[in-house]
Every structure is written in structure tokens, then in C-alpha cells.
Design a protein around this motif. Structure first.
Motif, short mmCIF file in Angstrom:
data_model
loop_
_atom_site.label_atom_id
_atom_site.label_comp_id
_atom_site.label_asym_id
_atom_site.label_seq_id
_atom_site.Cartn_x
_atom_site.Cartn_y
_atom_site.Cartn_z
N MET A 1 81.09 59.76 11.46
CA MET A 1 79.86 59.92 12.25
C MET A 1 79.25 61.31 12.02
N PRO A 2 77.93 61.40 11.93
CA PRO A 2 77.26 62.69 11.70
C PRO A 2 77.03 63.44 13.02
N TYR A 3 78.10 63.90 13.64
CA TYR A 3 77.97 64.58 14.92
C TYR A 3 77.26 65.93 14.75
N LEU A 4 76.61 66.37 15.82
CA LEU A 4 75.90 67.64 15.82
C LEU A 4 76.75 68.71 16.51
N THR A 5 76.52 69.95 16.13
CA THR A 5 77.17 71.08 16.77
C THR A 5 76.12 72.09 17.18
N GLU A 6 76.52 73.05 17.99
CA GLU A 6 75.65 74.15 18.37
C GLU A 6 76.51 75.34 18.74
N PRO A 7 75.97 76.56 18.65
CA PRO A 7 76.73 77.74 19.06
C PRO A 7 77.05 77.66 20.55
N GLU A 8 78.10 78.35 20.94
CA GLU A 8 78.43 78.38 22.36
C GLU A 8 77.27 79.02 23.12
N PRO A 9 76.80 78.37 24.18
CA PRO A 9 75.63 78.88 24.90
C PRO A 9 75.98 80.08 25.78
N VAL A 10 74.95 80.82 26.14
CA VAL A 10 75.11 81.90 27.12
C VAL A 10 75.30 81.27 28.49
N ARG A 11 76.37 81.62 29.16
CA ARG A 11 76.66 81.01 30.45
C ARG A 11 75.70 81.50 31.53
N GLY A 12 75.32 80.58 32.41
CA GLY A 12 74.50 80.93 33.56
C GLY A 12 73.03 81.10 33.26
N LEU A 13 72.61 80.84 32.02
CA LEU A 13 71.23 81.04 31.61
C LEU A 13 70.52 79.70 31.44
N ALA A 14 69.35 79.57 32.06
CA ALA A 14 68.54 78.36 31.89
C ALA A 14 67.64 78.54 30.68
N THR A 15 67.81 77.68 29.69
CA THR A 15 67.03 77.79 28.46
C THR A 15 66.21 76.52 28.25
N GLU A 16 65.00 76.67 27.73
CA GLU A 16 64.13 75.52 27.52
C GLU A 16 64.63 74.69 26.33
N VAL A 17 64.75 73.37 26.53
CA VAL A 17 65.15 72.47 25.45
C VAL A 17 64.02 71.51 25.07
N ALA A 18 63.02 71.41 25.92
CA ALA A 18 61.82 70.60 25.67
C ALA A 18 60.78 71.06 26.70
N PRO A 19 59.51 70.76 26.48
CA PRO A 19 58.49 71.19 27.44
C PRO A 19 58.82 70.70 28.86
N GLY A 20 58.89 71.65 29.78
CA GLY A 20 59.15 71.30 31.17
C GLY A 20 60.60 70.97 31.48
N ILE A 21 61.50 71.25 30.53
CA ILE A 21 62.92 70.93 30.74
C ILE A 21 63.77 72.12 30.32
N ARG A 22 64.59 72.60 31.23
CA ARG A 22 65.54 73.66 30.93
C ARG A 22 66.96 73.15 31.12
N ARG A 23 67.89 73.81 30.46
CA ARG A 23 69.30 73.40 30.51
C ARG A 23 70.17 74.60 30.86
N ILE A 24 71.14 74.36 31.75
CA ILE A 24 72.20 75.33 32.02
C ILE A 24 73.51 74.63 31.67
N VAL A 25 74.32 75.25 30.83
CA VAL A 25 75.59 74.66 30.43
C VAL A 25 76.69 75.24 31.32
#
Length: 281
Positions: free
Chosen positions: A1-25
Motif C-alpha cells: 500500500m502507498p501509505y503517506l508519512t509526515e514529519p512529527e508535528p509541533v505539539r499544541g499548535l493549531a495549523t491550517e490543513v485546508a481553508p477554514g480547517i485547522r488541526r492539533i495533533v
């Protein structure tokens, strides 16, 4: 399967992933959660909606409150597993926001303020009942082709389907339901966004079908216990994930049993098909 990866996110930070949508990991990384649970902050006509508060973690709740200024219009829950539900009580106590989730909770201790049915709308989001990983699993779709797919479809890994709450037959049906849609971006419960999701979902389904056929074929030389099948078919699996593989195998066996293709005996699982039946498939 062609799984995706990403760098470890900054904890506690809300970052925009799409217009009007932020993510906190959330700070709950692991073999089953990747970098942690994704909590989404969605700007809507009814204010900021929080989707999946995450695990029971004071620091994560504090990050959500800081990012929203403590003003939350609603709290949505994709399903009632603890890594998505754990922070809900603390967040609700701090904000007073009502909770929205599937009307039949898989957690007997949790009842949403507003129970949702398949096809209901909340804050401009369409609730899509997608059982399989969990019986109460919901995806939420925006009209612009963005879908919050939670743990039903994740970009970094396939989902565990663990009975009794997990159901492989339902999972197959839910994947096919998502394939019938024309979505452009999935935002999963763990891992990075997934653009152009249809080919990926098809590969997930094909992978599970191939695995199931391998189990069915192996059962013709049975009987086998579920763990014996794991050892036979999952030789490359990380030893730490063997238990998850066993739960998936059990879910496949139960689906095969429902279809009259496998049966349980005191000494293990066997095929219910004759040689002629198997060869005609």
C-alpha cells in the motif's frame, strides 16, 4: 500500500490543513495512532466546531481552548474509542458545547447530547455512518468535497477491524460507500491529509479482499486458530502489531462464516467449501 508519512508535528499548535480547517495533533503517538490523534477545528456558520477532542490529556485540552479562545459552537465525535473521546468531558466542561455523535454509541458510558442518524447534518457537515472499524463510526463531509474520514480511511495505515465492535463485512460495505462518492480530500483521524482518495480507497479494499481470499484458501488445509493464520500469512508484520493482525484475521473469519465459507470447530477454523465450490470462485 502507498501509505503517506509526515514529519512529527509541533505539539499544541493549531495549523491550517485546508481553508477554514485547522488541526492539533494530540501527544499520544504510538504504533496504532501514528503521531497522535488529529483534533480538527472547523470554522462554520455556527462558530468553531471541534471534531474529535482526542485522548484524556490536559495539555491537549488546553491547546484546543487556546486555539479557539474557549469559544466552541459544537463538539463532534467520529466514534467512541478513547483516543478520540477521552478529552470530551473536560472540553465540554470548559466550553459548555453540546456533543454530536452517532445515536447508538459503542461505549455504554457515553451518550451524545444530540444523537445523529446517517444522513443528518450538523453545522453544514453531512454525517455518513461508516461502520467497520467501530460500529458507531461517522465520517463528516463538507459540501466542497472535503471529508473527515477519522479512522475509517487513514493515509498512514490501514485500519484495525477488531470484533466485536469491529465488523469486516460492514467495513467492506463502508469502503464501497466512500468509493461511490466524488470526494477530493480526506482528513483522517491520524496522519496527514489524503488528496484524490478514490484510488487509495480502492487499493485498501483490494488489499483486504486479497487477504481474505488468502485466508479462505489456507483454511482448505485447516483447521487453524486465528493466530496460526497470522503466522502463516503475516510473516513480515512488525512483532508489536501481531495482536492487531490477529484481530483483523478474526474479523475476516467471522465475515467468511457469515457467508458460509468458513466454520468454527473445537480445534480451529476450517473451510466450509468443497473443492469444487472453491475452484468455481
Amino acid at each position: 500500500m502507498p501509505y503517506l508519512t509526515e514529519p512529527e508535528p509541533v505539539r499544541g499548535l493549531a495549523t491550517e490543513v485546508a481553508p477554514g480547517i485547522r488541526r492539533i495533533v494530540a501527544g499520544n503517538p504510538g504504533l496504532m495512532t501514528y503521531h497522535g490523534t488529529n483534533t480538527y477545528l472547523i470554522e462554520t456558520g455556527q462558530g468553531t466546531v471541534v471534531l474529535d477532542p482526542g485522548p484524556d490529556d490536559e495539555a491537549h485540552v488546553a491547546a484546543i481552548l487556546a486555539a479557539t479562545g474557549g469559544s466552541v459552537g459544537a463538539i463532534l465525535l467520529s466514534h467512541s474509542h478513547s483516543d478520540h473521546l477521552g478529552a470530551l468531558a473536560a472540553l465540554q466542561a470548559q466550553t459548555g458545547a453540546r456533543t454530536f455523535a452517532f445515536h447508538r454509541s459503542a461505549d455504554s458510558a457515553f451518550r451524545p447530547d444530540v444523537p445523529l442518524q446517517d444522513g443528518d447534518s450538523v453545522a453544514g457537515l453531512l454525517a455518513i455512518h461508516t461502520p467497520g472499524h467501530a460500529s458507531d463510526h461517522l465520517c463528516f463531509a463538507r459540501p466542497d468535497g472535503i471529508v473527515f474520514s477519522a479512522d475509517h480511511v487513514m493515509s498512514w495505515s490501514s485500519s484495525i477491524v477488531s470484533p466485536p465492535g469491529g465488523d469486516m463485512a460492514a467495513y467492506f460495505q463502508s469502503l464501497r460507500r466512500m468509493l461511490a462518492r466524488d470526494d477530493r480530500l480526506l482528513l483522517p483521524g491520524h496522519g496527514p491529509p489524503l488528496p484524490d482518495p478514490a484510488p487509495y480507497i480502492q487499493e485498501l479494499l483490494d488489499h483486504r479482499i486479497k487477504r481474505e481470499e488468502a485466508i479462505a484458501e489456507t483454511l482448505r488445509t485447516g483447521p487453524f486458530a486465528a493466530m496460526d493464520l497470522v503466522k502463516e500469512l503475516y510473516s513480515q508484520t512488525n512483532p508489536w502489531l501481531i495482536r492487531a493482525a490477529e484481530r483483523n484475521v478474526v474479523a475476516h473469519l467471522q465475515k467468511l462464516e457469515q457467508e458460509g465459507r468458513a466454520s468454527r470447530h473445537a480445534d480451529g477454523w476450517v473451510s466450509s467449501l468443497s473443492s469444487s465450490d472453491a475452484s468455481s470462485r
